[in-house]
Structures are given as C-alpha cells and as structure tokens.
Design a protein around this motif. Structure first.
Motif, PDB file in Angstrom:
ATOM      1  N   ILE A 121       0.835  -1.202   0.000  1.00 40.35           N
ATOM      2  CA  ILE A 121       0.000   0.000   0.000  1.00 40.35           C
ATOM      3  C   ILE A 121       0.870   1.252   0.000  1.00 40.35           C
ATOM      4  N   LEU A 122       1.901   1.272   0.823  1.00 41.65           N
ATOM      5  CA  LEU A 122       2.783   2.443   0.883  1.00 41.65           C
ATOM      6  C   LEU A 122       3.573   2.614  -0.413  1.00 41.65           C
ATOM      7  N   ALA A 123       4.034   1.517  -0.996  1.00 43.72           N
ATOM      8  CA  ALA A 123       4.781   1.597  -2.258  1.00 43.72           C
ATOM      9  C   ALA A 123       3.899   2.159  -3.368  1.00 43.72           C
ATOM     10  N   GLU A 124       2.656   1.720  -3.429  1.00 44.72           N
ATOM     11  CA  GLU A 124       1.741   2.224  -4.447  1.00 44.72           C
ATOM     12  C   GLU A 124       1.444   3.709  -4.219  1.00 44.72           C
ATOM     13  N   ALA A 125       1.227   4.103  -2.983  1.00 49.00           N
ATOM     14  CA  ALA A 125       0.970   5.515  -2.681  1.00 49.00           C
ATOM     15  C   ALA A 125       2.174   6.369  -3.068  1.00 49.00           C
ATOM     16  N   THR A 126       3.362   5.879  -2.800  1.00 46.52           N
ATOM     17  CA  THR A 126       4.584   6.598  -3.150  1.00 46.52           C
ATOM     18  C   THR A 126       4.733   6.701  -4.662  1.00 46.52           C
ATOM     19  N   ARG A 127       4.474   5.606  -5.361  1.00 46.23           N
ATOM     20  CA  ARG A 127       4.562   5.592  -6.827  1.00 46.23           C
ATOM     21  C   ARG A 127       3.614   6.628  -7.424  1.00 46.23           C
ATOM     22  N   VAL A 128       2.379   6.649  -6.953  1.00 43.40           N
ATOM     23  CA  VAL A 128       1.391   7.609  -7.455  1.00 43.40           C
ATOM     24  C   VAL A 128       1.820   9.037  -7.127  1.00 43.40           C
ATOM     25  N   GLY A 129       2.357   9.253  -5.935  1.00 43.45           N
ATOM     26  CA  GLY A 129       2.843  10.583  -5.568  1.00 43.45           C
ATOM     27  C   GLY A 129       3.932  11.071  -6.501  1.00 43.45           C
ATOM     28  N   VAL A 130       4.872  10.193  -6.835  1.00 48.56           N
ATOM     29  CA  VAL A 130       5.944  10.563  -7.769  1.00 48.56           C
ATOM     30  C   VAL A 130       5.358  10.880  -9.140  1.00 48.56           C
ATOM     31  N   GLU A 131       4.429  10.072  -9.605  1.00 53.17           N
ATOM     32  CA  GLU A 131       3.807  10.308 -10.915  1.00 53.17           C
ATOM     33  C   GLU A 131       3.089  11.649 -10.951  1.00 53.17           C
ATOM     34  N   GLU A 132       2.311  11.936  -9.920  1.00 56.54           N
ATOM     35  CA  GLU A 132       1.566  13.196  -9.887  1.00 56.54           C
ATOM     36  C   GLU A 132       2.513  14.388  -9.813  1.00 56.54           C
ATOM     37  N   CYS A 133       3.524  14.306  -8.968  1.00 60.53           N
ATOM     38  CA  CYS A 133       4.493  15.400  -8.883  1.00 60.53           C
ATOM     39  C   CYS A 133       5.216  15.592 -10.215  1.00 60.53           C
ATOM     40  N   THR A 134       5.596  14.502 -10.853  1.00 58.54           N
ATOM     41  CA  THR A 134       6.272  14.569 -12.147  1.00 58.54           C
ATOM     42  C   THR A 134       5.412  15.311 -13.161  1.00 58.54           C
ATOM     43  N   ARG A 135       4.154  14.952 -13.228  1.00 62.80           N
ATOM     44  CA  ARG A 135       3.229  15.575 -14.183  1.00 62.80           C
ATOM     45  C   ARG A 135       3.098  17.075 -13.900  1.00 62.80           C
ATOM     46  N   HIS A 136       2.954  17.445 -12.632  1.00 63.71           N
ATOM     47  CA  HIS A 136       2.802  18.869 -12.303  1.00 63.71           C
ATOM     48  C   HIS A 136       4.077  19.652 -12.586  1.00 63.71           C
ATOM     49  N   ILE A 137       5.220  19.057 -12.354  1.00 62.97           N
ATOM     50  CA  ILE A 137       6.491  19.725 -12.643  1.00 62.97           C
ATOM     51  C   ILE A 137       6.652  19.908 -14.149  1.00 62.97           C
ATOM     52  N   GLN A 138       6.293  18.890 -14.923  1.00 60.68           N
ATOM     53  CA  GLN A 138       6.354  19.022 -16.383  1.00 60.68           C
ATOM     54  C   GLN A 138       5.493  20.196 -16.842  1.00 60.68           C
ATOM     55  N   GLU A 139       4.283  20.276 -16.316  1.00 61.52           N
ATOM     56  CA  GLU A 139       3.357  21.337 -16.716  1.00 61.52           C
ATOM     57  C   GLU A 139       3.838  22.708 -16.245  1.00 61.52           C
ATOM     58  N   ALA A 140       4.353  22.793 -15.037  1.00 59.16           N
ATOM     59  CA  ALA A 140       4.752  24.088 -14.473  1.00 59.16           C
ATOM     60  C   ALA A 140       6.087  24.578 -15.015  1.00 59.16           C
ATOM     61  N   ASP A 141       7.026  23.651 -15.230  1.00 57.76           N
ATOM     62  CA  ASP A 141       8.394  24.055 -15.553  1.00 57.76           C
ATOM     63  C   ASP A 141       8.822  23.722 -16.978  1.00 57.76           C
TER      64      ASP A 141
END
Length: 194
Positions: A121-141
């Motif tokens: 459960i924690l690994a999946e939550a971490t994976r999703v967090g990285v994916e979401e942050c990656t997407r937002h950084i791509q869009e913002a920067d």
C-alpha cells in the motif's frame, strides 16, 4: 421500522480509534480490545467489521491513503504549481490533527519493513505521488519526463526529511513549509540539448 446503519461510518469510527492508539503507542499497542475501547464500541463490533487485528491494521493504512487522495482530488482545477505544493506540504505536521496523521503514517512506514500488505500500500501511494508530482512539474516548468521525475523524487525526499524534522521538533512546520516553497520558487529549466 429498523434503523438504517451506516457501515462505512462505523468502520471509520473504529479506524479512527486505531489511529489514536497508533499515534500514542505505535502499532505494537494495537489490539482489538484497545481499539474497541478507544472507539467506544464492543470488541465484537470490531471483529464483525475487521475480523482480525491484522485486517484492522491494514484497513488503517488503506483508509489513511484514501483520505489523502480525497484531499488531493479537491485540488483539481487549480494550477499545477498549487497541486504540486499540496502534495509536498500535505504531510507537514502544521496542526495537531496533522501531527497525529503523520505520526501514524511513519508508524506504518516502520511496519512496512516486516508487513508485505502494508509495504504494498505504501509503495503504491509513493509511486502515485511521484507520478503526480512529475506531471505537475512538467506542466509548471516545461521539463521533459526524466528531468521532471528526478526533480519530483528530490522534492518528495526533501518533504519527507523536513516532515521528520518538524515531527521531532527540530524545526517548526512553518520553517519546513518555507523551505519547500523556497525550493519550488527556483524552478528548474529544461537542459540544453546538443
């Protein structure tokens, strides 16, 4: 006429009792009896909804993650930078409820070392967090995916480290938040290709 029973509410009340025990005594302090007492229900009710201590412990981390996702989903429609900061700042213990939540989270992180279901459960939550942050950084920067992912992992590691420091009282939640915001005020620019 029989009264309608809100089973999800009853499950939540029991899990809230679990979180209180975990925040005060760690997962080692959890038993069906202690959780029932804290939740103000019978041990039979806890067993009815969860069956075993292990199932209750797993339900506790599952619900903690789901509640964090619901809070994050409430940011839909906001700018990518705001959504990114929500993820990075969500765990900073700025309130008493936040302190309890992050204390419970880190108790589960420790439990994940020896409990495969919690680790999953924690690994999946971490994976999703990285994916979401990656997407937002791509869009913002405007970074490519690899650069954005690398920056996301760095920012999440910074957030984790500052959260721990705030949790133990080495820095304040305000200082942790300011450091994360300062780091994000210096966005990375795409590397020159050539």
């Amino acid at each position: 006429m029989p009264r309608a029973v809100d089973h999800e509410q009853r499950r939540f009340e029991i899990v809230a009792g679990l979180w209180q025990i975990v925040a005060e005594q760690g997962i080692e302090g959890v038993s069906l009896r202690t959780v029932a007492a804290r939740a103000g229900v019978s041990m039979g009710r806890v067993q009815h909804y969860f069956g075993t201590k292990d199932a209750l412990v797993v339900a506790g981390i599952d619900l903690l993650v789901k509640r964090a996702v619901i809070e994050y989903e409430a940011t839909v429609g906001r700018p990518p930078q705001d959504r990114l900061l929500h993820i990075l700042l969500q765990q900073i213990p700025a309130t008493e409820a936040g302190r309890i939540g992050v204390t419970v989270w880190y108790a589960y992180v420790a439990k994940a070392m020896t409990h495969p279901a919690v680790r999953e459960i924690l690994a999946e939550a971490t994976r999703v967090g990285v994916e979401e942050c990656t997407r937002h950084i791509q869009e913002a920067d405007g970074l490519d995916e690899a650069e954005a992912r690398s920056h996301a992992v760095e920012l999440l590691a910074l957030s984790d480290g500052l959260t721990l420091r705030a949790l133990i009282g080495d820095i304040t939640a305000e200082e942790a938040e300011a450091l994360i915001r300062a780091c994000r005020s210096r966005p990375r620019r795409p590397r020159e290709r050539g």
